[in-house]
Each structure stands twice: as structure tokens, then as C-alpha cells.
Scaffold this motif. Sequence first.
Motif, PDB file in Angstrom:
ATOM      1  N   GLY A  46       0.715  -1.290  -0.055  1.00  0.00           N
ATOM      2  CA  GLY A  46      -0.036   0.041   0.012  1.00  0.00           C
ATOM      3  C   GLY A  46       0.867   1.308  -0.011  1.00  0.00           C
ATOM      4  N   ALA A  47       2.004   1.203   0.330  1.00  0.00           N
ATOM      5  CA  ALA A  47       2.881   2.258   0.222  1.00  0.00           C
ATOM      6  C   ALA A  47       3.227   2.754  -1.144  1.00  0.00           C
ATOM      7  N   VAL A  48       3.583   4.048  -1.519  1.00  0.00           N
ATOM      8  CA  VAL A  48       3.953   4.440  -2.861  1.00  0.00           C
ATOM      9  C   VAL A  48       5.359   3.653  -3.245  1.00  0.00           C
ATOM     10  N   LEU A  49       5.260   2.905  -4.326  1.00  0.00           N
ATOM     11  CA  LEU A  49       6.558   2.252  -4.723  1.00  0.00           C
ATOM     12  C   LEU A  49       7.115   2.829  -5.964  1.00  0.00           C
ATOM     13  N   THR A  50       6.364   3.477  -6.952  1.00  0.00           N
ATOM     14  CA  THR A  50       6.570   4.281  -8.132  1.00  0.00           C
ATOM     15  C   THR A  50       5.827   5.219  -8.204  1.00  0.00           C
ATOM     16  N   VAL A  51       6.508   6.216  -8.958  1.00  0.00           N
ATOM     17  CA  VAL A  51       5.893   7.437  -9.284  1.00  0.00           C
ATOM     18  C   VAL A  51       6.320   7.672 -10.996  1.00  0.00           C
ATOM     19  N   GLU A  52       5.235   7.723 -11.999  1.00  0.00           N
ATOM     20  CA  GLU A  52       5.656   8.017 -13.170  1.00  0.00           C
ATOM     21  C   GLU A  52       5.366   9.585 -13.365  1.00  0.00           C
ATOM     22  N   PHE A  53       6.472  10.219 -14.114  1.00  0.00           N
ATOM     23  CA  PHE A  53       6.368  11.446 -14.249  1.00  0.00           C
ATOM     24  C   PHE A  53       7.258  11.762 -15.435  1.00  0.00           C
ATOM     25  N   ASP A  54       6.827  13.190 -16.021  1.00  0.00           N
ATOM     26  CA  ASP A  54       7.789  13.707 -17.229  1.00  0.00           C
ATOM     27  C   ASP A  54       8.342  14.939 -16.759  1.00  0.00           C
ATOM     28  N   LEU A  55       9.502  15.018 -16.859  1.00  0.00           N
ATOM     29  CA  LEU A  55      10.379  16.278 -16.253  1.00  0.00           C
ATOM     30  C   LEU A  55      10.941  16.795 -17.464  1.00  0.00           C
ATOM     31  N   MET A  56       9.951  17.862 -17.768  1.00  0.00           N
ATOM     32  CA  MET A  56      10.383  18.943 -18.956  1.00  0.00           C
ATOM     33  C   MET A  56      10.736  17.994 -20.165  1.00  0.00           C
ATOM     34  N   GLY A  57       9.714  17.000 -20.363  1.00  0.00           N
ATOM     35  CA  GLY A  57       9.602  16.271 -21.548  1.00  0.00           C
ATOM     36  C   GLY A  57      10.556  14.866 -21.446  1.00  0.00           C
ATOM     37  N   ILE A  58      11.228  14.628 -20.529  1.00  0.00           N
ATOM     38  CA  ILE A  58      11.681  13.213 -20.236  1.00  0.00           C
ATOM     39  C   ILE A  58      11.107  12.299 -19.342  1.00  0.00           C
ATOM     40  N   SER A  59      10.765  11.327 -19.916  1.00  0.00           N
ATOM     41  CA  SER A  59      10.005  10.260 -19.175  1.00  0.00           C
ATOM     42  C   SER A  59      10.874   9.512 -17.841  1.00  0.00           C
ATOM     43  N   CYS A  60      10.078   9.817 -16.706  1.00  0.00           N
ATOM     44  CA  CYS A  60      10.910   9.459 -15.830  1.00  0.00           C
ATOM     45  C   CYS A  60      10.107   8.604 -14.569  1.00  0.00           C
ATOM     46  N   ILE A  61      10.647   7.716 -14.019  1.00  0.00           N
ATOM     47  CA  ILE A  61       9.980   6.875 -12.919  1.00  0.00           C
ATOM     48  C   ILE A  61      10.754   7.302 -11.709  1.00  0.00           C
ATOM     49  N   ALA A  62      10.257   7.598 -10.619  1.00  0.00           N
ATOM     50  CA  ALA A  62      10.912   7.627  -9.183  1.00  0.00           C
ATOM     51  C   ALA A  62      10.378   6.236  -8.532  1.00  0.00           C
ATOM     52  N   LEU A  63      11.431   5.454  -8.117  1.00  0.00           N
ATOM     53  CA  LEU A  63      11.272   4.380  -7.532  1.00  0.00           C
ATOM     54  C   LEU A  63      11.775   4.467  -5.846  1.00  0.00           C
ATOM     55  N   ASN A  64      10.684   4.235  -4.859  1.00  0.00           N
ATOM     56  CA  ASN A  64      10.961   4.123  -3.662  1.00  0.00           C
ATOM     57  C   ASN A  64      11.852   2.686  -3.383  1.00  0.00           C
ATOM     58  N   GLY A  65      13.006   2.359  -3.507  1.00  0.00           N
ATOM     59  CA  GLY A  65      13.741   1.280  -3.296  1.00  0.00           C
ATOM     60  C   GLY A  65      14.300   1.170  -1.990  1.00  0.00           C
ATOM     61  N   GLY A  66      14.363   2.248  -1.021  1.00  0.00           N
ATOM     62  CA  GLY A  66      14.894   2.029   0.051  1.00  0.00           C
ATOM     63  C   GLY A  66      16.323   2.686   0.290  1.00  0.00           C
ATOM     64  N   PRO A  67      17.146   2.502   1.379  1.00  0.00           N
ATOM     65  CA  PRO A  67      18.370   3.183   1.455  1.00  0.00           C
ATOM     66  C   PRO A  67      19.521   2.579   0.888  1.00  0.00           C
ATOM     67  N   ALA A  68      19.387   1.592   0.201  1.00  0.00           N
ATOM     68  CA  ALA A  68      20.774   0.897  -0.396  1.00  0.00           C
ATOM     69  C   ALA A  68      21.501   1.603  -1.095  1.00  0.00           C
ATOM     70  N   PHE A  69      20.931   2.502  -2.169  1.00  0.00           N
ATOM     71  CA  PHE A  69      21.887   3.016  -3.134  1.00  0.00           C
ATOM     72  C   PHE A  69      21.601   4.828  -2.889  1.00  0.00           C
ATOM     73  N   LYS A  70      22.830   5.197  -2.889  1.00  0.00           N
ATOM     74  CA  LYS A  70      22.788   6.749  -2.701  1.00  0.00           C
ATOM     75  C   LYS A  70      23.220   7.566  -4.137  1.00  0.00           C
ATOM     76  N   HIS A  71      22.759   8.665  -4.443  1.00  0.00           N
ATOM     77  CA  HIS A  71      22.857   9.417  -5.461  1.00  0.00           C
ATOM     78  C   HIS A  71      24.163  10.042  -5.562  1.00  0.00           C
ATOM     79  N   SER A  72      24.794  10.243  -6.819  1.00  0.00           N
ATOM     80  CA  SER A  72      25.993  10.956  -6.893  1.00  0.00           C
ATOM     81  C   SER A  72      26.105  11.893  -8.116  1.00  0.00           C
ATOM     82  N   GLU A  73      27.165  12.737  -8.223  1.00  0.00           N
ATOM     83  CA  GLU A  73      27.054  13.668  -9.215  1.00  0.00           C
ATOM     84  C   GLU A  73      27.267  13.149 -10.537  1.00  0.00           C
ATOM     85  N   ALA A  74      27.541  11.709 -10.500  1.00  0.00           N
ATOM     86  CA  ALA A  74      27.590  10.919 -11.859  1.00  0.00           C
ATOM     87  C   ALA A  74      26.488  10.951 -12.515  1.00  0.00           C
ATOM     88  N   PHE A  75      25.219  11.092 -12.010  1.00  0.00           N
ATOM     89  CA  PHE A  75      24.186  11.474 -12.653  1.00  0.00           C
ATOM     90  C   PHE A  75      23.600  12.883 -12.518  1.00  0.00           C
TER      91      PHE A  75
END
Length: 157
Positions: A46-75
Motif C-alpha cells: 500500500g505504500a508508494v512504490l513508483t511514480v511516473e512523471f515527465d520532467l520537462m519532456g523526459i520520461s522518468c520513474i521515481a522508485l522508492n527502493g529503500g536506502p541501499a543506493f545513494k545518488h552522486s554527481e555521476a548522474f
Amino acid sequence: MAKNTICIWFDKDGEAATRFYAETFPDTVVKSVHRAPSDNPSTDAGAVLTVEFDLMGISCIALNGGPAFKHSEAFSFQIATDSQEETDRYWDAIVGNGGEESMCGWCKDKWGISWQITPRALSEAMQKGGPGAKRAFEAMMKMKKIDVAAIEAAARG
């Protein structure tokens, strides 16, 4: 669903991030929110798992995957701006909403996603090459948020 979609891993705040992006960037829309059909390692049923969205014309999905992976400037998302006002608006929205400044037009939002807020004046100066590009580049290297007037003055010499 688009054939090619960027998936962005969040700990648990993917929906909040996408709503912020939709409020901040034009032509950005949250298309759908999907809830976990059952318990899994990152979310409860029942918790939010994914959110589909378009960011200024780019198709994206936000995945609530937990704390295992962190973001970096590589993206990062690079946003081309047409004026100092537009540059300031995006920069101030990201940094002022719990984000942080970095160098050379880079900042991070409060979820750790990196953004390059890049005035077209900088890109145009760099594309021309030569001494003007060198001066614009050297000016940019000393900045956090890009100062359009300073870049244009440096490019002119």
C-alpha cells in the motif's frame, strides 16, 4: 509507458520529490502513482512504490527502493536557462528547499539529485571556442550559481 525511461532511485520520498519537480519546472507533470501490491524489501503493501512523471519532456520513474543506493554527481539533470531570472528561480527553488550549492552551476536537491543550472550564455560562449570561451570557462570555475552578466562580460573580454 515510454520506450526509454529514466528510473531514479529514492529511499522513500519519490512522490514528494516528483511533486516538487512538477511545481518547480515547467512542462513537468506527475502522471501516475503506483502502490506496492504487497510487502517487499523497500516498502510495505500500500505504500508508494513508483511514480511516473515527465520532467520537462523526459520520461522518468521515481522508485522508492529503500536506502541501499545513494545518488552522486555521476548522474545529473542539466537545465538550460535563458536568463539570470530563470537561473535564479531554479537555483533558489532547489537550494532553498533543503538542497545545497556546489560549484560551476551544480547544486543538489534535498533528495540528493544533482542539477546543473546552465545559462545558455555559458553554453554559447563555450561553443564559440577561442579566447572568449577560455575567459568564460575561467569565470565559471569561480562561481557557484552562474552569473550570466559576468559570463557574458568574460566572453567579450
